[in-house]
Design a protein around this motif. Structure first.
Motif, PDB file in Angstrom:
ATOM      1  N   VAL A  16       0.728  -1.094  -0.102  1.00 32.05           N
ATOM      2  CA  VAL A  16       0.021   0.205   0.062  1.00 32.05           C
ATOM      3  C   VAL A  16       0.940   1.381  -0.018  1.00 32.05           C
ATOM      4  O   VAL A  16       1.998   1.207   0.903  1.00 32.05           O
ATOM      5  CB  VAL A  16      -0.819   0.035   1.194  1.00 32.05           C
ATOM      6  N   GLU A  17       0.366   2.234  -1.110  1.00 25.90           N
ATOM      7  CA  GLU A  17       1.303   3.420  -0.872  1.00 25.90           C
ATOM      8  C   GLU A  17       0.910   4.259   0.349  1.00 25.90           C
ATOM      9  O   GLU A  17      -0.010   4.342   1.026  1.00 25.90           O
ATOM     10  CB  GLU A  17       0.646   4.256  -2.107  1.00 25.90           C
ATOM     11  N   SER A  18       2.026   5.156   0.819  1.00 23.62           N
ATOM     12  CA  SER A  18       1.725   5.942   1.769  1.00 23.62           C
ATOM     13  C   SER A  18       2.300   7.389   1.593  1.00 23.62           C
ATOM     14  O   SER A  18       2.878   7.543   0.501  1.00 23.62           O
ATOM     15  CB  SER A  18       2.520   5.500   3.138  1.00 23.62           C
ATOM     16  N   ASP A  19       2.076   8.303   2.533  1.00 25.26           N
ATOM     17  CA  ASP A  19       2.771   9.648   2.168  1.00 25.26           C
ATOM     18  C   ASP A  19       4.324   9.530   2.226  1.00 25.26           C
ATOM     19  O   ASP A  19       4.684  10.545   1.572  1.00 25.26           O
ATOM     20  CB  ASP A  19       2.117  10.446   3.656  1.00 25.26           C
ATOM     21  N   GLU A  20       4.906   8.453   2.707  1.00 22.71           N
ATOM     22  CA  GLU A  20       6.145   8.529   2.722  1.00 22.71           C
ATOM     23  C   GLU A  20       6.974   7.694   1.519  1.00 22.71           C
ATOM     24  O   GLU A  20       8.126   7.859   0.985  1.00 22.71           O
ATOM     25  CB  GLU A  20       7.033   7.854   3.956  1.00 22.71           C
ATOM     26  N   GLN A  22       5.938   5.442  -2.217  1.00 20.95           N
ATOM     27  CA  GLN A  22       5.076   4.775  -3.468  1.00 20.95           C
ATOM     28  C   GLN A  22       5.882   3.481  -3.733  1.00 20.95           C
ATOM     29  O   GLN A  22       6.876   3.541  -4.563  1.00 20.95           O
ATOM     30  CB  GLN A  22       5.334   5.747  -4.627  1.00 20.95           C
TER      31      GLN A  22
END
Length: 86
Positions: A16-20, A22
């Motif tokens: 899953v992609e996060s703010d920190e 890709q």
């Protein structure tokens, strides 16, 4: 700063992609080291090869890196983990 790196195998589920980050998958032979932190080409091959190691990096203002990478045994790793506990 001390950083501990863990690896995992045979994962199940979706990345899953996060703010920190890709997340992306790469073949080992195609890791884009030019897009990574400058020390990555020095220690990632050992990590990807399954080695257990202790590494020391010293960065200077000109992006130079002094480094030392050594294989580590269970006792060395346990000692480092004990030092990292609050």
């Amino acid at each position: 700063m001390a950083i501990f790196v863990y690896t995992a195998h045979d994962l199940v589920g979706d990345v899953v992609e996060s703010d920190e980050m890709q997340p992306q998958w790469f073949l080992e032979a195609a890791v884009p080291y030019a897009s990574c932190h400058p020390e990555a080409p020095l220690w990632w091959p050992a990590m990807l090869g399954g080695e257990r190691f202790v590494a020391r990096f010293v960065f200077d203002d000109a992006d130079g890196i002094e480094h030392d990478i050594q294989r580590a045994d269970d006792a060395q790793l346990a000692g480092l983990l004990a030092l990292a506990q609050p």
